[in-house]
Design an enzyme around this catalytic site. Structure first.
Site, short mmCIF file in Angstrom:
data_model
loop_
_atom_site.label_atom_id
_atom_site.label_comp_id
_atom_site.label_asym_id
_atom_site.label_seq_id
_atom_site.Cartn_x
_atom_site.Cartn_y
_atom_site.Cartn_z
CG ASP A 1 -2.14 -0.85 1.06
OD1 ASP A 1 -2.19 -1.39 0.03
OD2 ASP A 1 -2.83 -1.31 2.21
N GLY A 2 2.09 1.11 0.64
CA GLY A 2 3.04 2.39 0.60
C GLY A 2 3.30 2.72 -0.81
NE ARG B 1 -8.93 23.02 26.30
CZ ARG B 1 -10.06 23.83 26.06
NH1 ARG B 1 -11.35 22.92 25.62
NH2 ARG B 1 -10.01 25.00 26.18
#
Length: 267
Positions: free
Chosen positions: A45-46, A147
């Site tokens: 996939d990379g 946050r």
């Protein structure tokens, strides 16, 4: 058919690349790295993400297909032993495609400058040495003040990547949507966030405004990481552009999910 090949830098992938290139040329296809019609990714996939970003300016004119040479990838669904069948399909130009939504990022800076990016999987927003604090607005209306460690905004196809590791939902790519998933949000008597992933349809966008003028890291597709300063806002939406993948044979989405995450690996 004009083709280009992107291969992972290992011996097996390079060998397959050379064999595939020779076979396709012998069958009448044309090697054209500048303006290909189809791009074959060999690796995982990379490697596919690398191919996508390498041809981003031509994304509406290209079709992607992947051969995996390691663990089964979500985008690379052909195996090396099936290469002859794939070559036959490409040479015969028997090309059927599916389209997946993309994520569009519009970044506005305090000095009035602007940047626009596209992602196939996701973008992440993280601070360096302090809690990320930012206001989220949906369709122009204030929603919450986040946050925590960061935010992940993913596409449906990217929902099976980093988003899934964060506890986000798996989303079928037929749904034109983006998903917002929190990273370690702070929820107590003083601070509150929604605390669960959210899906926004195509006609909705989310605007993220840093509360404090801090430096933070924006990563898209785990492919490029950018340190941003003096950001006024980041707007995320479903892009009007889509990416096309070749489907020379049926491989339904949920079968792909099962093969990627549940089925035993085949050697």
């Amino acid at each position: 058919m004009r083709f280009a090949i992107t291969a992972r830098d290992d011996e097996r992938s390079r060998t397959l690349r050379d064999q595939l290139e020779q076979e396709l040329i012998a069958r009448g296809s044309v090697l054209d790295a500048a303006t290909p019609e189809i791009i074959i990714s060999i690796g995982g996939d990379g490697t596919m993400l690398q191919a996508f970003h390498s041809y981003l300016s031509q994304v509406e004119d290209i079709t992607l297909v992947g051969i995996h040479t390691g663990h089964l990838g979500f985008y690379a669904d052909w195996r090396p032993e099936e290469m002859d069948e794939l070559i036959r399909h490409i040479a015969d130009e028997n090309l059927a495609t599916v389209e997946y939504p993309l994520l569009e990022l519009s970044i506005d800076y305090a000095d009035g400058s602007h940047n626009k990016l596209l992602a196939l999987n996701e973008c992440t927003i993280k601070s360096f040495n302090q809690t990320l604090v930012c206001d989220l607005s949906i369709r122009g209306d204030y929603f919450e003040t986040f946050r925590g460690d960061g935010l992940c905004i993913s596409t449906p196809s990217g929902s099976t990547a980093y988003n899934k590791a964060l506890g986000g939902a798996i989303v079928h790519p037929a749904l034109e949507a983006i998903q917002i998933t929190e990273m370690a949000s702070i929820n107590n008597r003083v601070y509150r966030t929604i605390g669960s992933p959210m899906l926004l349809p195509k006609h909705h966008d989310v605007e993220i405004r840093p509360v404090n003028p801090i430096d933070f890291q924006l990563t898209y597709d785990h492919y490029a990481s950018i340190v941003h300063q003096n950001v006024k806002s980041i707007r995320c939406r479903v892009s009007d552009k889509k990416v096309k993948f070749a489907r020379f044979r049926s491989f339904p989405f949920w079968e792909r999910v099962r093969e990627s995450f549940l089925a035993e690996e085949r050697s």
